[in-house]
Design a protein around this motif. Structure first.
Motif, PDB file in Angstrom:
ATOM      1  N   GLY A   1      69.195  30.924  27.014  1.00 26.91           N
ATOM      2  CA  GLY A   1      69.024  29.735  27.837  1.00 26.91           C
ATOM      3  C   GLY A   1      69.066  30.109  29.305  1.00 26.91           C
ATOM      4  O   GLY A   1      69.686  31.107  29.699  1.00 26.91           O
ATOM      5  N   SER A   2      68.406  29.337  30.136  1.00 23.13           N
ATOM      6  CA  SER A   2      68.423  29.665  31.565  1.00 23.13           C
ATOM      7  C   SER A   2      69.807  29.467  32.162  1.00 23.13           C
ATOM      8  O   SER A   2      70.131  30.053  33.199  1.00 23.13           O
TER       9      SER A   2
ATOM     10  N   ASP B   1      65.594  27.660  40.335  1.00 23.11           N
ATOM     11  CA  ASP B   1      65.710  27.212  38.951  1.00 23.11           C
ATOM     12  C   ASP B   1      64.524  26.308  38.630  1.00 23.11           C
ATOM     13  O   ASP B   1      64.300  25.309  39.323  1.00 23.11           O
TER      14      ASP B   1
ATOM     15  N   PRO C   1      63.356  24.694  35.285  1.00 23.25           N
ATOM     16  CA  PRO C   1      63.255  24.319  33.879  1.00 23.25           C
ATOM     17  C   PRO C   1      62.222  23.236  33.594  1.00 23.25           C
ATOM     18  O   PRO C   1      61.852  23.029  32.437  1.00 23.25           O
TER      19      PRO C   1
ATOM     20  N   SER D   1      62.809  28.513  31.436  1.00 22.74           N
ATOM     21  CA  SER D   1      63.383  28.122  30.150  1.00 22.74           C
ATOM     22  C   SER D   1      62.288  27.675  29.197  1.00 22.74           C
ATOM     23  O   SER D   1      61.280  27.103  29.618  1.00 22.74           O
TER      24      SER D   1
ATOM     25  N   SER E   1      63.384  25.647  26.799  1.00 25.04           N
ATOM     26  CA  SER E   1      64.068  24.501  26.218  1.00 25.04           C
ATOM     27  C   SER E   1      63.269  23.210  26.348  1.00 25.04           C
ATOM     28  O   SER E   1      63.237  22.389  25.427  1.00 25.04           O
TER      29      SER E   1
ATOM     30  N   ARG F   1      67.645  28.173  22.475  1.00 28.29           N
ATOM     31  CA  ARG F   1      68.453  28.773  23.534  1.00 28.29           C
ATOM     32  C   ARG F   1      67.761  30.007  24.110  1.00 28.29           C
ATOM     33  O   ARG F   1      68.338  31.098  24.185  1.00 28.29           O
TER      34      ARG F   1
ATOM     35  N   GLY G   1      65.807  31.448  27.478  1.00 23.13           N
ATOM     36  CA  GLY G   1      65.420  31.347  28.871  1.00 23.13           C
ATOM     37  C   GLY G   1      65.044  32.717  29.386  1.00 23.13           C
ATOM     38  O   GLY G   1      65.032  33.702  28.634  1.00 23.13           O
TER      39      GLY G   1
END
Length: 405
Positions: free
Chosen positions: A114-115, A217, A219, A248, A250, A258, A260
């Motif tokens: 995950g990120s 970041d 996502p 990610s 996700s 999970r 990233g």
């Protein structure tokens, strides 16, 4: 004759040592606590930033897992792997980044659990207790938890409706000498806002001029419903040797995987690899290989386009009904993508205090106060539109209107 053991008083045991001060000081996530509160059947929740499970490509992922767990390849899928990640997944990530205009090779990429793990690795690699971190205000709650656990001093950078203000960033950086800036420039959590390209270029120049690490970041970047993609800050001149880009799967594939990734300059990437070795050795091999097979066999972009169509309709349903649901004088934004709408109630209202009434009407949201560094704005709230159909959103807004009446 020895005395009876039953009559011998038990020796007093010493208490174990206390937890680390940082563990005692950092509280749990109010968002997670609200999600637990609203899990009962019948609640329409605008609280969680969750992908819609009915939109997962379950068939495609099942086929991918079947493929990597069949034949001789199954032994590799179930075995330990390298810390950096499966080469085919790193190559696929690099190719997708390059297609977005950021020259990237597989060697630039670390696969993470995950990120969120990528952020934790960067905090452990870059920060000493007492170091200063700059953040947007408000910002992602789990990032604040991460920096608090690292013992960092967190300072907010003033923002407006389009994101952080470059002049304020330059002034605070020159005065406070921070180690890094953490930013979510595209469809930010919690506000949904997107930093314009000109400001991104200024952030890169400021970081280069004043000596600042950038943690970008992203996502939500694939979830754009209108407008043109903005280049990553990492792609701007001045940011090349100082930006760690987090991504990610996700939000576009499935959060339960999970998976990233972290793209960073070579020295920082190597330090993050060592930190990951200490954390978990490597991310799940079978999940990595299944994701790589999926990316090679299926058209992820076509799947994301279907997800975007659904989310766009849900965003529009939320925006269409907010005027009737929220008290007169409320304000909210119109995000071009992502998962969140950010709203502000009129003077005298407290979104946190009103949450109990909302839950009593079987509807929920996240109060904005926990996302702030320093003095919070109690009138703010975050509404996620991704996990309910337009019809359910309309019903949820009717319940919210009653709760706020």
């Amino acid at each position: 004759m020895p005395p009876s053991t039953a009559s011998t008083p038990a020796a007093a045991s010493a208490a174990p040592p206390a937890f680390a001060a940082r563990a005692r000081a950092v509280g749990g996530s109010p968002v997670r606590e609200i999600l637990a509160l609203t899990e009962r059947p019948g609640v329409i929740s605008f609280a969680g930033g969750l992908p819609a499970p009915e939109l997962f490509d379950t068939e495609g992922l099942r086929t991918a897992y079947d493929a990597v767990l069949t034949g001789a390849g199954a032994a590799r899928a179930l075995q330990y792997s390298t810390t950096e990640g499966a080469p085919e997944l790193r190559s696929a990530v690099a190719a997708r980044a390059a297609a977005r205009g950021l020259a990237t090779s597989a060697g630039d990429v670390l696969v993470t659990t995950g990120s969120q793990q990528g952020l934790t690795l960067l905090a452990g690699t870059l920060l000493e207790p007492g170091d200063t971190v700059l953040v947007e205000n408000p910002t992602y709650l789990a990032a604040l938890q991460c920096f608090a656990l690292a013992g960092a001093r967190v300072i907010p950078v003033p923002c407006d409706g389009q994101g952080l203000l470059p002049d304020a960033l330059a002034e605070i950086t020159a005065r406070e000498r921070p180690k890094l800036l953490y930013t979510i420039p595209t469809f930010q959590n919690p506000t949904g806002r997107t930093l314009p390209g000109g400001r991104r270029a200024e952030v890169a120049r400021t970081a280069a001029r004043l000596g600042l690490w950038l943690v970008e970041d992203d996502p939500y970047g694939d979830l754009r419903y209108e407008g043109a993609h903005e280049p990553w800050i990492a792609a701007h001149p001045g940011a090349e040797d100082r930006t760690a880009l987090l991504g990610s799967f996700s939000k576009v594939m499935a959060p339960g995987l999970r998976l990233g990734w972290l793209r960073a300059p070579a020295a920082l990437l190597r330090a993050a690899v060592v930190a990951k070795q200490a954390a978990d050795l490597h991310t799940s091999t079978v999940d990595q290989l299944a994701a790589a097979h999926y990316l090679g066999a299926r058209d992820l972009d076509a799947h994301v386009a279907r997800v975007r169509d659904a989310y766009r309709a849900r965003r529009d349903a939320l925006l269409a009904g907010l005027g009737a649901a929220l008290p007169a004088g409320s304000e909210w934004n119109r995000p071009e993508g992502g998962m969140f709408v950010w709203a502000r109630l009129p003077e005298g209202y407290d979104a946190g205090a009103l949450l109990k009434s909302a839950v009593g009407h079987d509807v929920a949201y996240v109060p904005g106060a926990p996302f702030f560094t320093g003095t919070p704005d109690p009138r703010t709230l975050r509404l996620s539109f991704t996990t309910h159909t337009p019809e359910e959103i309309t019903e949820g807004l009717d319940r919210l209107r009653l709760a706020f009446s």
